[in-house]
Design a protein around this motif. Sequence first.
Motif, PDB file in Angstrom:
ATOM      1  N   SER A 133      69.978 -91.211 -27.965  1.00  0.00           N
ATOM      2  CA  SER A 133      68.718 -90.492 -27.786  1.00  0.00           C
ATOM      3  C   SER A 133      67.977 -90.444 -29.121  1.00  0.00           C
ATOM      4  O   SER A 133      68.594 -90.433 -30.195  1.00  0.00           O
ATOM      5  CB  SER A 133      68.964 -89.083 -27.267  1.00  0.00           C
ATOM      6  N   THR A 134      66.682 -90.410 -29.031  1.00  0.00           N
ATOM      7  CA  THR A 134      65.842 -90.386 -30.224  1.00  0.00           C
ATOM      8  C   THR A 134      66.146 -89.179 -31.094  1.00  0.00           C
ATOM      9  O   THR A 134      66.208 -89.292 -32.319  1.00  0.00           O
ATOM     10  CB  THR A 134      64.356 -90.390 -29.822  1.00  0.00           C
TER      11      THR A 134
ATOM     12  N   SER B 226      70.034-101.390 -27.704  1.00  0.00           N
ATOM     13  CA  SER B 226      69.479-100.043 -27.888  1.00  0.00           C
ATOM     14  C   SER B 226      70.174 -99.360 -29.071  1.00  0.00           C
ATOM     15  O   SER B 226      69.539 -98.624 -29.834  1.00  0.00           O
ATOM     16  CB  SER B 226      69.588 -99.201 -26.619  1.00  0.00           C
TER      17      SER B 226
ATOM     18  N   ARG C 175      68.778-100.967 -32.269  1.00  0.00           N
ATOM     19  CA  ARG C 175      67.493-100.368 -32.648  1.00  0.00           C
ATOM     20  C   ARG C 175      67.726 -99.013 -33.336  1.00  0.00           C
ATOM     21  O   ARG C 175      67.031 -98.669 -34.290  1.00  0.00           O
ATOM     22  CB  ARG C 175      66.579-100.233 -31.439  1.00  0.00           C
ATOM     23  N   ALA C 176      68.699 -98.261 -32.850  1.00  0.00           N
ATOM     24  CA  ALA C 176      69.030 -96.989 -33.497  1.00  0.00           C
ATOM     25  C   ALA C 176      69.508 -97.241 -34.927  1.00  0.00           C
ATOM     26  O   ALA C 176      69.122 -96.516 -35.855  1.00  0.00           O
ATOM     27  CB  ALA C 176      70.102 -96.254 -32.695  1.00  0.00           C
TER      28      ALA C 176
ATOM     29  N   GLU D 164      73.038 -94.976 -24.165  1.00  0.00           N
ATOM     30  CA  GLU D 164      72.026 -95.309 -25.151  1.00  0.00           C
ATOM     31  C   GLU D 164      71.825 -94.103 -26.054  1.00  0.00           C
ATOM     32  O   GLU D 164      71.935 -92.969 -25.601  1.00  0.00           O
ATOM     33  CB  GLU D 164      70.699 -95.653 -24.470  1.00  0.00           C
TER      34      GLU D 164
ATOM     35  N   SER E 289      66.621 -97.862 -37.136  1.00  0.00           N
ATOM     36  CA  SER E 289      65.939 -96.601 -37.439  1.00  0.00           C
ATOM     37  C   SER E 289      66.669 -95.847 -38.542  1.00  0.00           C
ATOM     38  O   SER E 289      66.035 -95.257 -39.430  1.00  0.00           O
ATOM     39  CB  SER E 289      65.855 -95.717 -36.194  1.00  0.00           C
TER      40      SER E 289
ATOM     41  N   VAL F 197      69.314 -89.820 -33.102  1.00  0.00           N
ATOM     42  CA  VAL F 197      69.065 -90.812 -34.153  1.00  0.00           C
ATOM     43  C   VAL F 197      68.257 -90.175 -35.279  1.00  0.00           C
ATOM     44  O   VAL F 197      68.569 -90.360 -36.464  1.00  0.00           O
ATOM     45  CB  VAL F 197      68.349 -92.057 -33.574  1.00  0.00           C
ATOM     46  N   ASP F 198      67.235 -89.404 -34.921  1.00  0.00           N
ATOM     47  CA  ASP F 198      66.408 -88.752 -35.945  1.00  0.00           C
ATOM     48  C   ASP F 198      67.206 -87.750 -36.776  1.00  0.00           C
ATOM     49  O   ASP F 198      67.029 -87.656 -37.989  1.00  0.00           O
ATOM     50  CB  ASP F 198      65.210 -88.060 -35.296  1.00  0.00           C
TER      51      ASP F 198
END
Length: 107
Positions: free
Chosen positions: A32-33, A72, A75-76, A30, A79, A36-37
Amino acid sequence: MKNTLLSPFANLTWEQIKPGIKAWIKTEREPSTVDVDMLGSHLRQLALDRNIEIVHTCFKFLYRVFSTLNCSWHRAYFSLVNAVQQGMVARYGKLLYLKNNFPCCHI
């Protein structure tokens, strides 16, 4: 002053970034935030810098690759789309047309 000073993508071309994205997808179950950020920030900066052709090419690739992955990753992708659209609205006052749906999830 540009926001890319701390970006690991600074001074890299799309062709140099693409293999890193492929490796990221291959090695992570998955996203990681923080990853992605980081990518979203870089893509937003590309929109702000008027590099729309690169942004569009990148999203065609991301959509194609992420569509084979689980929600997942979808969703990335959403974003990342949101990050770019923020840059587009700030620079142009308009959104960039990007594919933003996957058959398995509706966000």
